[in-house]
Design a protein around this motif. Structure first.
Motif, PDB file in Angstrom:
ATOM      1  N   LEU A   5      -4.641   3.040   3.872  1.00  0.00           N
ATOM      2  CA  LEU A   5      -3.963   1.864   4.398  1.00  0.00           C
ATOM      3  C   LEU A   5      -3.352   1.078   3.248  1.00  0.00           C
ATOM      4  CD1 LEU A   5      -6.632   0.598   6.971  1.00  0.00           C
ATOM      5  CD2 LEU A   5      -4.405   1.604   7.527  1.00  0.00           C
ATOM      6  N   PRO A   6      -2.191   0.471   3.448  1.00  0.00           N
ATOM      7  CA  PRO A   6      -1.615  -0.367   2.393  1.00  0.00           C
ATOM      8  C   PRO A   6      -2.437  -1.626   2.201  1.00  0.00           C
ATOM      9  CG  PRO A   6      -0.339  -0.573   4.406  1.00  0.00           C
ATOM     10  CD  PRO A   6      -1.343   0.513   4.653  1.00  0.00           C
ATOM     11  N   ALA A   7      -2.451  -2.115   0.993  1.00  0.00           N
ATOM     12  CA  ALA A   7      -3.186  -3.342   0.678  1.00  0.00           C
ATOM     13  C   ALA A   7      -2.464  -4.546   1.257  1.00  0.00           C
ATOM     14  CB  ALA A   7      -3.320  -3.493  -0.830  1.00  0.00           C
ATOM     15  N   VAL A   8      -3.241  -5.554   1.590  1.00  0.00           N
ATOM     16  CA  VAL A   8      -2.655  -6.832   1.999  1.00  0.00           C
ATOM     17  C   VAL A   8      -1.769  -7.349   0.865  1.00  0.00           C
ATOM     18  CG1 VAL A   8      -3.184  -9.247   2.506  1.00  0.00           C
ATOM     19  CG2 VAL A   8      -4.521  -7.413   3.578  1.00  0.00           C
ATOM     20  N   GLY A   9      -0.586  -7.822   1.218  1.00  0.00           N
ATOM     21  CA  GLY A   9       0.372  -8.287   0.224  1.00  0.00           C
ATOM     22  C   GLY A   9       1.407  -7.253  -0.151  1.00  0.00           C
ATOM     23  N   SER A  10       1.225  -5.999   0.302  1.00  0.00           N
ATOM     24  CA  SER A  10       2.203  -4.955  -0.005  1.00  0.00           C
ATOM     25  C   SER A  10       3.575  -5.330   0.536  1.00  0.00           C
ATOM     26  CB  SER A  10       1.767  -3.621   0.598  1.00  0.00           C
ATOM     27  OG  SER A  10       0.554  -3.176   0.033  1.00  0.00           O
ATOM     28  N   GLU A  11       4.610  -5.026  -0.206  1.00  0.00           N
ATOM     29  CA  GLU A  11       5.971  -5.369   0.192  1.00  0.00           C
ATOM     30  C   GLU A  11       6.435  -4.525   1.372  1.00  0.00           C
ATOM     31  OE1 GLU A  11       8.394  -4.828  -3.299  1.00  0.00           O
ATOM     32  OE2 GLU A  11       8.220  -6.946  -3.830  1.00  0.00           O
ATOM     33  N   ILE A  12       7.153  -5.166   2.274  1.00  0.00           N
ATOM     34  CA  ILE A  12       7.851  -4.479   3.357  1.00  0.00           C
ATOM     35  C   ILE A  12       9.326  -4.463   2.989  1.00  0.00           C
ATOM     36  CG2 ILE A  12       8.389  -4.461   5.824  1.00  0.00           C
ATOM     37  CD1 ILE A  12       5.840  -6.133   6.262  1.00  0.00           C
ATOM     38  N   LYS A  13       9.921  -3.272   2.963  1.00  0.00           N
ATOM     39  CA  LYS A  13      11.303  -3.139   2.527  1.00  0.00           C
ATOM     40  C   LYS A  13      12.181  -2.530   3.616  1.00  0.00           C
ATOM     41  CE  LYS A  13      10.765  -2.821  -2.509  1.00  0.00           C
ATOM     42  NZ  LYS A  13      11.809  -3.818  -2.856  1.00  0.00           N
ATOM     43  N   LEU A  14      13.424  -2.966   3.624  1.00  0.00           N
ATOM     44  CA  LEU A  14      14.485  -2.337   4.404  1.00  0.00           C
ATOM     45  C   LEU A  14      15.471  -1.783   3.385  1.00  0.00           C
ATOM     46  CD1 LEU A  14      16.015  -1.632   6.974  1.00  0.00           C
ATOM     47  CD2 LEU A  14      16.955  -3.963   6.975  1.00  0.00           C
ATOM     48  N   GLY A  15      15.413  -0.478   3.181  1.00  0.00           N
ATOM     49  CA  GLY A  15      16.164   0.100   2.084  1.00  0.00           C
ATOM     50  C   GLY A  15      15.592  -0.403   0.764  1.00  0.00           C
ATOM     51  N   GLU A  16      16.437  -0.988  -0.069  1.00  0.00           N
ATOM     52  CA  GLU A  16      15.991  -1.531  -1.347  1.00  0.00           C
ATOM     53  C   GLU A  16      15.648  -3.017  -1.269  1.00  0.00           C
ATOM     54  OE1 GLU A  16      15.479   0.284  -4.128  1.00  0.00           O
ATOM     55  OE2 GLU A  16      15.856   1.981  -2.773  1.00  0.00           O
ATOM     56  N   ARG A  17      15.855  -3.613  -0.105  1.00  0.00           N
ATOM     57  CA  ARG A  17      15.676  -5.057   0.045  1.00  0.00           C
ATOM     58  C   ARG A  17      14.287  -5.381   0.555  1.00  0.00           C
ATOM     59  NH1 ARG A  17      17.479  -9.066   4.241  1.00  0.00           N
ATOM     60  NH2 ARG A  17      17.996  -7.255   5.535  1.00  0.00           N
TER      61      ARG A  17
END
Length: 360
Positions: A278-290
């Motif tokens: 599972l990803p850690a809390v605080g992991s970035e959510i990205k749409l493409g490079e953004r």
């Protein structure tokens, strides 16, 4: 320095202590997935005895809390319960309170470690009113279940989520998964915790969080940051009364709801299960490079598999597949829309069902 709380139930066979804000109680008792199934089915009880409990007494207790908070409290009768927020002038969430009306007092259930800050704030707002605030956290805690617990007494907070309480407004769709998970918190004396549990099976915080995340319900200790307003989390459903009198932050509540949209929105993400983590809390959510947001909670659910809650920018297209980045790991993530991108009064009010607290 306050001594760290450790639940007596951590002495049960198989108990593994949780970390972070939930330290002091069990993360699980050896089988988190099975515990979540049992908890969902009403066959287990969860130890939330590390949650803080405050008592407000005095003749002005309900009218006073009513004027301070986002929710209407003055009209509640003994045995009834609701959810309320204390906001900043800018409408940002500073405290979340689970409110239970008792015969001659009001009990406030709050996140672990939040009781002292809430007590301090409430005492600063007493002025000449007939109220007294007492922190019961050293002597009282909470047990949770999807049903009432016969051995735990009658001080029960009934979660209004995901119903639309009086004066509330829904920013998510009519068919809500939270309807499948009623949630009850029993306020119990810590010295009677074992007695209150009785012969019940136990479930840990991993099970509690799995059910909460699947029900799309925000948690103050997870989905909140210093900029969060209630609209972003769909908390106008249960914690805000749009037609009550003046309270701090009301102008922002009204302005965003009536003539705008929240800048961000909570979303449930279906994560790629091939990662086996599972990803850690605080992991970035990205749409493409953004970067468009971050993960706030994640779990392995017994039916839905790996899922997470995140808060993302409002205008992200709900059809887009996002990516969650945790170090070198990349998790493709499909969205389940909770708060719609066009959320606000103009988007319409869903009225699929109304869950009201039981009458005393």
């Amino acid at each position: 320095m306050t001594e760290k709380y450790t639940s007596i139930l951590l002495g049960r066979d198989g108990a593994v202590e949780a970390s972070g804000v939930d330290s002091g109680v069990a993360a699980h008792y050896g089988a988190p997935t099975r515990e979540a199934r049992r908890l969902f089915a009403g066959q287990a009880v969860a130890d939330l005895s590390h949650f803080d409990v405050l008592e407000v007494s005095g003749a002005d207790r309900q009218s006073w809390l009513d004027t301070l908070s986002s929710q209407r409290i003055n009209n509640l009768a003994p045995g009834q319960s609701t959810q309320a927020l204390l906001l900043s002038i800018q409408g940002r969430i500073e405290h979340e309170m689970k409110v239970l009306i008792d015969q001659d007092r009001v009990l406030l259930i709050v996140e672990p470690g939040r009781g002292a800050a809430l007590e301090e704030f409430l005492n600063s707002m007493r002025f000449m009113l007939r109220v007294e605030v007492k922190n019961l956290s050293a002597s009282h805690g909470v047990l949770a279940a999807t049903r009432e617990i016969p051995t735990a007494g009658q001080l029960i907070w009934h979660d209004p989520w995901p119903g639309i309480t009086e004066g509330g407004w829904a920013y998510s769709r009519e068919e809500h998964p939270g309807a499948e998970r009623p949630w009850n918190l029993h306020v119990v004396e810590l010295e009677k915790l074992t007695e209150a549990v009785g012969e019940e099976q136990l479930a840990g915080m991993m099970a509690v969080e799995a059910l909460r995340i699947a029900a799309w319900e925000p948690r103050f200790g997870a989905e909140i940051d210093d900029k969060t307003i209630p609209h972003e989390l769909d908390w106008l459903r249960t914690s805000v009364h749009l037609n009550k009198g003046c309270y701090k932050g009301q102008e922002t509540i009204a302005r965003v709801h009536n003539i705008g949209h929240p800048p961000r929105r909570i979303v449930l993400l279906d994560l790629d299960g091939s990662m086996h983590t599972l990803p850690a809390v605080g992991s970035e959510i990205k749409l493409g490079e953004r970067t468009v947001g971050s993960i706030t909670s994640a779990t392995l659910h017994f039916e839905e598999g790996p899922i997470a809650l995140g808060v993302i920018k409002r205008n992200v297209d709900p059809a887009e597949v996002l990516s969650v980045i945790d170090g070198d790991s990349v998790y493709p993530a499909a969205q389940q829309v909770i708060v719609a991108p066009d959320a606000g009064q103009v988007a319409g009010r869903f009225t699929g069902f109304l869950r009201t607290p039981p009458k005393p």
